[in-house]
Design an enzyme around this catalytic site. Sequence first.
Site, mmCIF file in Angstrom:
data_model
loop_
_atom_site.group_PDB
_atom_site.id
_atom_site.type_symbol
_atom_site.label_atom_id
_atom_site.label_comp_id
_atom_site.label_asym_id
_atom_site.label_seq_id
_atom_site.Cartn_x
_atom_site.Cartn_y
_atom_site.Cartn_z
ATOM 1 N N ARG A 89 46.097 77.499 15.672
ATOM 2 C CA ARG A 89 46.410 76.142 16.116
ATOM 3 C C ARG A 89 45.367 75.672 17.119
ATOM 4 O O ARG A 89 44.767 76.478 17.843
ATOM 5 C CB ARG A 89 47.797 76.101 16.765
ATOM 6 C CG ARG A 89 48.955 76.325 15.793
ATOM 7 C CD ARG A 89 50.309 76.214 16.519
ATOM 8 N NE ARG A 89 51.421 76.291 15.596
ATOM 9 C CZ ARG A 89 51.983 77.426 15.199
ATOM 10 N NH1 ARG A 89 51.504 78.586 15.635
ATOM 11 N NH2 ARG A 89 52.992 77.412 14.361
ATOM 12 N N HIS A 438 41.798 29.581 29.007
ATOM 13 C CA HIS A 438 43.014 28.904 29.452
ATOM 14 C C HIS A 438 44.261 29.556 28.853
ATOM 15 O O HIS A 438 45.235 29.867 29.564
ATOM 16 C CB HIS A 438 42.947 27.421 29.065
ATOM 17 C CG HIS A 438 44.171 26.639 29.411
ATOM 18 N ND1 HIS A 438 45.222 26.481 28.543
ATOM 19 C CD2 HIS A 438 44.518 25.992 30.547
ATOM 20 C CE1 HIS A 438 46.167 25.755 29.121
ATOM 21 N NE2 HIS A 438 45.762 25.445 30.344
ATOM 22 N N ARG A 601 46.005 26.545 46.206
ATOM 23 C CA ARG A 601 44.676 26.010 45.947
ATOM 24 C C ARG A 601 44.803 24.522 45.649
ATOM 25 O O ARG A 601 45.608 24.106 44.803
ATOM 26 C CB ARG A 601 44.035 26.727 44.754
ATOM 27 C CG ARG A 601 42.592 26.295 44.501
ATOM 28 C CD ARG A 601 42.016 26.994 43.287
ATOM 29 N NE ARG A 601 42.562 26.475 42.036
ATOM 30 C CZ ARG A 601 42.264 26.955 40.824
ATOM 31 N NH1 ARG A 601 41.444 27.986 40.729
ATOM 32 N NH2 ARG A 601 42.790 26.433 39.740
ATOM 33 N N GLU A 728 33.825 31.244 44.506
ATOM 34 C CA GLU A 728 33.660 31.408 43.062
ATOM 35 C C GLU A 728 32.296 30.947 42.580
ATOM 36 O O GLU A 728 32.046 30.878 41.378
ATOM 37 C CB GLU A 728 34.774 30.668 42.319
ATOM 38 C CG GLU A 728 34.979 29.257 42.780
ATOM 39 C CD GLU A 728 36.289 28.651 42.285
ATOM 40 O OE1 GLU A 728 36.719 28.992 41.169
ATOM 41 O OE2 GLU A 728 36.868 27.841 43.025
ATOM 42 N N GLY A 749 37.309 34.182 43.649
ATOM 43 C CA GLY A 749 37.766 33.846 42.299
ATOM 44 C C GLY A 749 36.815 34.452 41.288
ATOM 45 O O GLY A 749 35.801 33.838 40.917
ATOM 46 N N THR A 750 37.120 35.651 40.832
ATOM 47 C CA THR A 750 36.154 36.401 40.022
ATOM 48 C C THR A 750 36.010 35.859 38.607
ATOM 49 O O THR A 750 35.039 36.202 37.924
ATOM 50 C CB THR A 750 36.537 37.889 39.971
ATOM 51 O OG1 THR A 750 37.896 38.015 39.546
ATOM 52 C CG2 THR A 750 36.387 38.527 41.340
ATOM 53 N N ASN A 751 36.944 35.020 38.140
ATOM 54 C CA ASN A 751 36.769 34.437 36.806
ATOM 55 C C ASN A 751 35.519 33.559 36.778
ATOM 56 O O ASN A 751 34.592 33.759 35.977
ATOM 57 C CB ASN A 751 37.989 33.597 36.415
ATOM 58 C CG ASN A 751 39.257 34.414 36.321
ATOM 59 O OD1 ASN A 751 39.224 35.641 36.379
ATOM 60 N ND2 ASN A 751 40.378 33.743 36.192
ATOM 61 N N ASP A 752 35.488 32.545 37.652
ATOM 62 C CA ASP A 752 34.345 31.648 37.685
ATOM 63 C C ASP A 752 33.102 32.330 38.256
ATOM 64 O O ASP A 752 31.978 32.049 37.835
ATOM 65 C CB ASP A 752 34.670 30.404 38.520
ATOM 66 C CG ASP A 752 35.212 29.271 37.656
ATOM 67 O OD1 ASP A 752 34.926 29.270 36.442
ATOM 68 O OD2 ASP A 752 35.910 28.393 38.185
ATOM 69 N N CYS A 814 41.408 36.901 43.810
ATOM 70 C CA CYS A 814 42.535 36.206 43.182
ATOM 71 C C CYS A 814 42.242 35.849 41.730
ATOM 72 O O CYS A 814 43.002 35.125 41.100
ATOM 73 C CB CYS A 814 42.899 34.941 43.963
ATOM 74 S SG CYS A 814 41.596 33.691 43.996
#
Length: 859
Positions: A89, A438, A601, A728, A749-752, A814
Amino acid sequence: MLRLNTRNAAVQKRTTFVEVTLITPTAAMSPAVHGNRAKCLQRLIRLEMPVPTTVALSFDAVSKIAAGDLPDMAQVMAPFGETPLLSVRPSSLSPDWGGPAAVLNIGMNDARLDTMKDTVGEAAATALYARFIHAYAIEVARLDPEVFELPAKPTADDLRLALETYEFEADEPFPQDPTEQLEAVLRSMARAWDGTTARLLREAKGAPADAGLGLVVQEMALGVGRDGECGSGVIQYVDSTTGKPQVTGRYLGQSQGRDALGDVEGAIYLTKDPRGRSLEDLSPVIFAELLAYRDLCRSRLREEMEVSFTIENGKLNILDAVKVQRSSRAEVQIAVALAEDGVIPREEAVLRVKPAALSEMLHRQVDPDAKRDVLVTGIAASPGAATGQIVLSANEAQASAARGEPCILVRRETTPEDIRGMNAAHAVLTVRGGVTSHAAVIGRGLGLPCVVGASDLSVNTRRGEIETPDGRILSEGDVITVDGTRGQVLAGAPKMLEAALDDAFQTLLSWADEFRDIGVRANADTPADAQTAKNFAAEGIGLCRTEHMFFEGDRLGMMREMIFAETEEDRRAVLERLLPLQRADMKELFSIMQGKPVCMRLFDMPLHEFLPFDKAGQRDLAASLALPLPDIVERVQALSEYNPMLGMRGIRQGIALPEIYEMQARAIFEATVDAAKDGINIVPEIMIPLISAMKEVELIKARIDAVAASVQAEQRAEFDFKLGVMVETPRAALRAEDIAEYSEFLSFGTNDLTQMTYGLSRDDAGRFMSTYVQQAVYEEDPFHTLDIEGVGELLSIGAERGRKGRKDVVLSICGEHGGSRTAIAFCRTEGFDYVSCSPFRVPLARLSAAQLALNERLM
């Protein structure tokens, strides 16, 4: 216990391991050298369980076998006597990584067949030999499985045919020497582990590319015979789905291996059962022995185990014990129960549970055993699964919800105007978009299953149809299932597993909170989001995107009326009507959070996103505003921008149209006063978006201070508030020292920031990102996993310079990265105060933060 584990690791470094080891209670063995199965067997032997003689081959030995260098086979065979009957095995470091299939009955040959006819009977001996030929031909010689099919009870004729077929297909007689047979089995299993397919499969389960494989060679404990009870079975002591105590398993007389688990005639239950015979009825003494092993395994192995056993002529043999395969719910239940019973410390319970397990518990999931008819695959943007009828517009989603019919909103891409439809839908599917688009962001906030970037899907809204990559046409009203956990869209309604937020879930997270050392807040845009955040024990709201409040009810119409206002006076008149609605929203947020921090915001959205772009919507708007249709079309075109994400939004609107921010500030302050009258004392946090220069903050701060002073005078009330910025843009990170002079907090704001650092559209990157990751241009999708090297350096610079400008500045993330383990680890290293993420990611963030802190203690 944690210190003991560390000490054991140090001892292991000083131990010399050999490649071939007879497993005894005192043999030098380690999971990192011999694999999990081999080490577990040694533990069973130490517990004085009746384990057959077993030899372990180390990772190094198996690696050499794959390269053609066999170990000393005399040494391997010596413990098993002159006429061995063996099984082999796999034994990898983690049982979850899999491995090649086990091979049983090695050593069966013509001579052994004759001998065993007298001991176990002709039928049983014939079946053992035939099954070995079948396994050897397929797993070792890699011959065509179809020509080696066997009946359930092979006869002497079937055996003879199998031997003849093997000789014909392999162009040589079936090997008779047990050592030769074992050598071939070892080579086959070692090379199978190194195969491309096997490597990719285990890497998908989290195994490193160079993961090793050990093998265990074990004396066969036959489940066949003539004298007394004989058979084989599997027993486990908890339910695999719930994790609650429950004896389950099956037993099959005159069998071996895991035959009892199949749909086999004659298999019986273990415990007494009104549906039929049981092992407890058949052999109560052996059943009692098996029950006794439960507490032994649990207390000494510190785990819930599944035990494979055989009964040979009335004697019990334990062949193996592996960790019970379990659902996410059971994973949490078992870890908590072991800790509550003092078997493991709480720290270990927290470390044992994968954060992804919590995500699965929070949402309905497609049953792992359900058949999947995959229509299209996209990006897994928001976890969970939901079934419903296809709708292609927000209006249709609302109408479907009004009728009480679950629906799936399918769009090319969503806009803020679709939020009403998303609230009504059970899941969302979009053709375009990435993990921070979005639809993805709103879906995670709502806890709504979401698949985005399904670019192979064609949507025809005029005809009310969608077309899948394989040419299938589905119409509005057809039923589909969105699996946001896997990123798949399925036809029909497969079986589901319900969400399970039980006491064990809450207990585990309460322990996690004891160990984590960084705050966890939630991104919440509405009172419903805030309530979800509170339910998941978020320490406040780290981001409230106030513009999302303007899409509810009549507010959208008011916003459109304001957009078409010709003068500042007219705009202020409309905003005056919006003020009480915004104030009520703010007060409700404060009431829900009960004094915990709420960071709001200010408005950050291009105004054109409030306007309809389709002709029907524009006609309806013209009628509602009593304006000519050409005026509506002209205004929509005038507000449209080539690149709206870099256009008139955020602080730029606040400076160009200050009346919007002034209305919002007044709503926040008046809500603060109203909340205080209800006994809720709160210090609201106001965040200015899209900053790139200190002067921008200075201008807005002056206006907000003026509004605060005005409200305090009018209300004859005192209140405090904090003003900060959302970092951002790269320039804001670089100029953080200046900006911090006017800012009490910097929330990244790590997205932008990722979008601007890479020069990538987060909505369009999904079209090519998988190709980039596959070709190692990027190690991971930077919108999914925080880019430590690039974006992370900007965060470090911003944090360092921000502290120079203000020593006590509060730092946080955030963006959507805030709930990821990578981002939390980075924030801990950089000394950030908290992370903020979607409400449904808060439990995962709490657990990840605790695990990171505990792992740091072990280093």
